[in-house]
Design a protein around this motif. Sequence first.
Motif, mmCIF file in Angstrom:
data_model
loop_
_atom_site.group_PDB
_atom_site.id
_atom_site.type_symbol
_atom_site.label_atom_id
_atom_site.label_comp_id
_atom_site.label_asym_id
_atom_site.label_seq_id
_atom_site.Cartn_x
_atom_site.Cartn_y
_atom_site.Cartn_z
ATOM 1 N N THR B 43 0.836 -1.209 0.000
ATOM 2 C CA THR B 43 0.000 0.000 0.000
ATOM 3 C C THR B 43 0.868 1.255 0.000
ATOM 4 O O THR B 43 0.396 2.352 -0.236
ATOM 5 C CB THR B 43 -0.921 0.040 1.241
ATOM 6 O OG1 THR B 43 -0.081 0.048 2.413
ATOM 7 C CG2 THR B 43 -1.837 -1.176 1.274
ATOM 8 N N ASP B 45 3.609 4.021 -1.233
ATOM 9 C CA ASP B 45 4.056 4.553 -2.511
ATOM 10 C C ASP B 45 5.584 4.454 -2.562
ATOM 11 O O ASP B 45 6.276 5.151 -1.831
ATOM 12 C CB ASP B 45 3.601 6.011 -2.646
ATOM 13 C CG ASP B 45 4.100 6.603 -3.974
ATOM 14 O OD1 ASP B 45 4.656 5.844 -4.801
ATOM 15 O OD2 ASP B 45 3.929 7.819 -4.168
ATOM 16 N N THR B 46 6.104 3.570 -3.409
ATOM 17 C CA THR B 46 7.560 3.356 -3.457
ATOM 18 C C THR B 46 8.173 3.939 -4.737
ATOM 19 O O THR B 46 9.286 3.588 -5.120
ATOM 20 C CB THR B 46 7.890 1.849 -3.395
ATOM 21 O OG1 THR B 46 7.202 1.193 -4.462
ATOM 22 C CG2 THR B 46 7.477 1.244 -2.078
ATOM 23 N N ALA B 47 7.425 4.841 -5.378
ATOM 24 C CA ALA B 47 7.903 5.393 -6.654
ATOM 25 C C ALA B 47 9.296 5.994 -6.526
ATOM 26 O O ALA B 47 10.109 5.895 -7.441
ATOM 27 C CB ALA B 47 6.924 6.434 -7.166
#
Lengths: 497, 100
Positions: B43, B45-47
């Motif tokens: 869940t 955000d690993t951008a």
Amino acid sequence: MTSPSATTAPYTTVIGLEVHVQLQTRTKLFCGCSTSFGAPPNTQVCPTCLGLPGSLPVMNRRAFDLALRSALALNCKIAPFTKWDRKNYFYPDLPKGYQISQYDLPFSSDGSLEVVDPKGEFSRQVGIVRVHLEEDAGKSMHDEAAGVADSRIDLNRTGTPLCEIVSEPDLRSPQEARAWLGELKLLLVYLGVSDCNMQEGSLRVDANVNLHIPRDDGSLAKTPIVEIKNMNSFRSVERALAYEAARQYEEWQATGAELGSAPKQTRGWDDAAGVTRGQRHKEESSDYRYFPEPDLVPVTVSEEQVAAVRAEMGEPPAVLRGQLQETWKISAYDADVLVNQGRDLVSWYEQLARLTGDGKVASNWMQQDVLRTLNERASTIAEFPLEPAAVADIIGRIAKGDFDTSRGREIFAAVVETGKSVAEVVAEMGIAAVDDSDLEALCRELIAANPKIVADVQGGKEQAAGGLIGQAKRKNPNVNPGKVRAMCLELIKRGEA
Amino acid sequence: MSLSRQDVAKVGMLARLALTEADLDRMTGELSKIVEFVSQLSTLDTADVEPLAHPLDTRNVFRDDEPGTSLSTEQALASAPRHDGSCFLVPAVLGESGSA
Ligand SMILES: [Zn+2]
């Protein structure tokens, strides 16, 4: 089943190769155990390569450097960041239950190696998908004939550093595949990366092959890809691929089975029977559940490092072939023969060519006399008893007219045999240059004794003079036949007979 | 994300575990819970997060290509369930090797 020749076959054979070569290190990839071949079973093992609890791997720097050199020689891109992964499977020759290999971040990729047939029958640029560094497994031995219930496991080889080289499916015939493997082996041996000895398992090849068959409507039928294993020589690779291509064509004609209709099949080559046979295939065997190896930290490679490895690499065989043709004006075929014998022999040839100033003559002597002697003695140029200067001496004396080439060959053989100098052998064989006044006296004598030959020559049949040469040689074995002929013709024409 | 009974059976087979039907029932529930717990990570955000290859910052750990000490054959075989004095003995291995 015989294979149709490449030109008449109603299909294209598509081949990719996967090659494992053992890197020439003293010790294993992750521990200090020796990698030397032929030791008694389980004498080159330690807690690390046995996978005992509490042991940890540490990467061998030389193995990494040699792998880097291989990848650069294969024109690969070098990744600035690389890591190792665990490939999990159960087999008794793999004590850890996983092989340390490289999965998604191999240290190199996208290379190429060209093979050019010296007779000009084909040339092929073959892409390299990737080169990566991994450890070998051990050896399991089972004597089925003896009906023994157990398999015996020798873990000496476990953890030996291997380069895995995967080609694109760019090869188009069994002959090309064999030639390409030859070029790859030559390259790796030149670079000192591996001895590529197939008998000792330092080079192993698996092949992927299928057929592209044009249909009448112009579309292409592709047969299912088969992986061939158990090929123990380059000749076996060629034979196995030829057999498999013909087998796939027959199967396609019978069943129409195409790529994607079944999972990839593995077949083993039976060299004695000359056939490939389907191997039992475990459904799950491709599920290796790779994950990053926590016991090894990643490796970074700088551009400076790459430049340094490149600088000390030496010329690859393909470059050397071009240089020899350019510098010494020899044919592509001759350059190929010399280069295929290894770097030491090429150096020897280059010295001989420099000393004689005639690359073509030097090349002939290398191929006919030096190589024949090496073959007869099953030895290498490093063990050859003569220096290039000795052969250059013989060639020089022939050029001066001291004796002819066949006499020169005898002298060469005697020098090789006895270990004496060229001058000593020449003296012992009573070979002395016949001086011009002696030669002239001999020719006059012959002309006087052979009026019929003289008449023939005067009548325009110069070839009749050949009869005089044989007689001259019998009277004095040291005379140069060319000189006898020239002088006799001159004397007859001047009418001094 | 939850695991099917077949997933668990396959993982068990890959690990060479002999799972009974009752084991499979229990494991499917338990493993699914673990996977669901871990999947909370997805869940995030690993951008802008670089992939992690190793938890340590250390890089380039090498050893020289110098021979170390190996075990004697006797030591190497000492813990093996069965051996013949020179090799480990295992139930017959037939057919292809796993990999290389
Ligand atoms: Zn070891």
